[in-house]
Design a protein around this motif. Sequence first.
Motif, PDB file in Angstrom:
ATOM      1  N   LEU A 186       0.859  -1.185   0.000  1.00  0.00           N
ATOM      2  CA  LEU A 186       0.000   0.000   0.000  1.00  0.00           C
ATOM      3  C   LEU A 186       0.895   1.235   0.000  1.00  0.00           C
ATOM      4  N   PRO A 187       0.781   2.117  -0.994  1.00  0.00           N
ATOM      5  CA  PRO A 187       1.691   3.267  -1.074  1.00  0.00           C
ATOM      6  C   PRO A 187       1.299   4.374  -0.105  1.00  0.00           C
ATOM      7  N   VAL A 188       2.107   4.597   0.913  1.00  0.00           N
ATOM      8  CA  VAL A 188       1.849   5.660   1.882  1.00  0.00           C
ATOM      9  C   VAL A 188       2.322   6.978   1.288  1.00  0.00           C
ATOM     10  N   GLY A 189       1.422   7.947   1.240  1.00  0.00           N
ATOM     11  CA  GLY A 189       1.756   9.220   0.615  1.00  0.00           C
ATOM     12  C   GLY A 189       2.081  10.331   1.588  1.00  0.00           C
ATOM     13  N   GLU A 190       1.394  10.361   2.723  1.00  0.00           N
ATOM     14  CA  GLU A 190       1.582  11.426   3.708  1.00  0.00           C
ATOM     15  C   GLU A 190       1.795  10.805   5.086  1.00  0.00           C
ATOM     16  N   VAL A 191       2.655  11.422   5.874  1.00  0.00           N
ATOM     17  CA  VAL A 191       2.800  11.097   7.293  1.00  0.00           C
ATOM     18  C   VAL A 191       2.785  12.425   8.030  1.00  0.00           C
ATOM     19  N   GLY A 192       1.956  12.552   9.035  1.00  0.00           N
ATOM     20  CA  GLY A 192       1.854  13.822   9.746  1.00  0.00           C
ATOM     21  C   GLY A 192       1.379  13.617  11.166  1.00  0.00           C
ATOM     22  N   GLY A 193       0.908  14.710  11.775  1.00  0.00           N
ATOM     23  CA  GLY A 193       0.409  14.651  13.136  1.00  0.00           C
ATOM     24  C   GLY A 193       1.444  15.038  14.158  1.00  0.00           C
TER      25      GLY A 193
ATOM     26  N   TRP B 286      -0.398  10.283  12.127  1.00  0.00           N
ATOM     27  CA  TRP B 286      -1.314   9.708  11.145  1.00  0.00           C
ATOM     28  C   TRP B 286      -0.583   9.551   9.825  1.00  0.00           C
ATOM     29  N   CYS B 287      -1.164   8.744   8.956  1.00  0.00           N
ATOM     30  CA  CYS B 287      -0.629   8.625   7.595  1.00  0.00           C
ATOM     31  C   CYS B 287      -1.788   8.360   6.656  1.00  0.00           C
ATOM     32  N   THR B 288      -1.567   8.619   5.376  1.00  0.00           N
ATOM     33  CA  THR B 288      -2.598   8.384   4.373  1.00  0.00           C
ATOM     34  C   THR B 288      -2.023   7.662   3.171  1.00  0.00           C
ATOM     35  N   ALA B 289      -2.904   7.007   2.453  1.00  0.00           N
ATOM     36  CA  ALA B 289      -2.594   6.402   1.162  1.00  0.00           C
ATOM     37  C   ALA B 289      -3.725   6.748   0.216  1.00  0.00           C
ATOM     38  N   PRO B 290      -3.471   6.828  -1.080  1.00  0.00           N
ATOM     39  CA  PRO B 290      -4.557   7.084  -2.025  1.00  0.00           C
ATOM     40  C   PRO B 290      -5.634   6.000  -1.884  1.00  0.00           C
TER      41      PRO B 290
END
Length: 296
Positions: free
Chosen positions: A75-82, A88-92
Amino acid sequence: MEWLRHDDPPQIGPHITLARLDAGFEQAVSARRFIARSADGDRTFLACLPRIDVDPTRWAIEAEGARRLSIPGFLPVGEVGGTAELPWCTAPYVPALPLPAALRAHGGPLPEPVARALGAALARTLATAHAHGVTHAGLSPAAVLLTTEGPRLSCFGAVRAAAPDGEQRSGLPGLESGSLAPEQAAGGRPQPLGDVYALGAVLAYAGTGHTVPERNELPSSFRELVAACLSRDPQRRPQAHQVLAHLESATRTAAHQAGVLDAAVPMPLPAAVVAAIARQSGQILAAELPAPASLD
């Protein structure tokens, strides 16, 4: 998928949460996984938070590690933040069902050819990762997301996030016990052969509905393979590329016996699984963002 509960976060980073990805399988993954949308409504994401009983610092390290990887099938993780307390992190977002949800939609274990094809796809992903010196350390049934474009492997580093090397991991939150290699459960450093153990458990689950089934429950085409993958002795397990070769050979044999000339064509997902993925896609497409809070 299920709609949000009253105690779910309305927002993750700048993104507005719409729904939970996991319905009934939350205990089997190290993250709380949500479907979220950008505030402008243009983009949709799979957004993840650490479980409240998982060390957020260790979880964030693994999320950042996943962001730096580019391995087909992960799963391609695009953002890491928080923050340090709540990363938190996000993937498309791609419409997807965790493997347990797929079995529930299908009404039982996947057909043998589909389970075999799924195992081969995951073995190919792991073989690529291992060739690059990467151990996934998070494979379990709930970590496998089925899409109409093939499986995606999520929960990178769940074993490492659960506890540092040297500490017992057996029974810790976010780890599915049937998928956890004995040496990792005892606190050993995750290694590629631990991924192979988890792969055997996932293949067993896809074919029977159990990560540790009785031997005679397993489909004949991968019965011996699963037994080898689940060996308590890591050195008795095959390598991921050997698992791939075995499953591809079994597929060619089955195709030959059925009189099929092109065994390279991937088996389609069962109709009920495709319908469930399409239903999720339609529900998310139709979901409206919550109205902004009144300033009065």
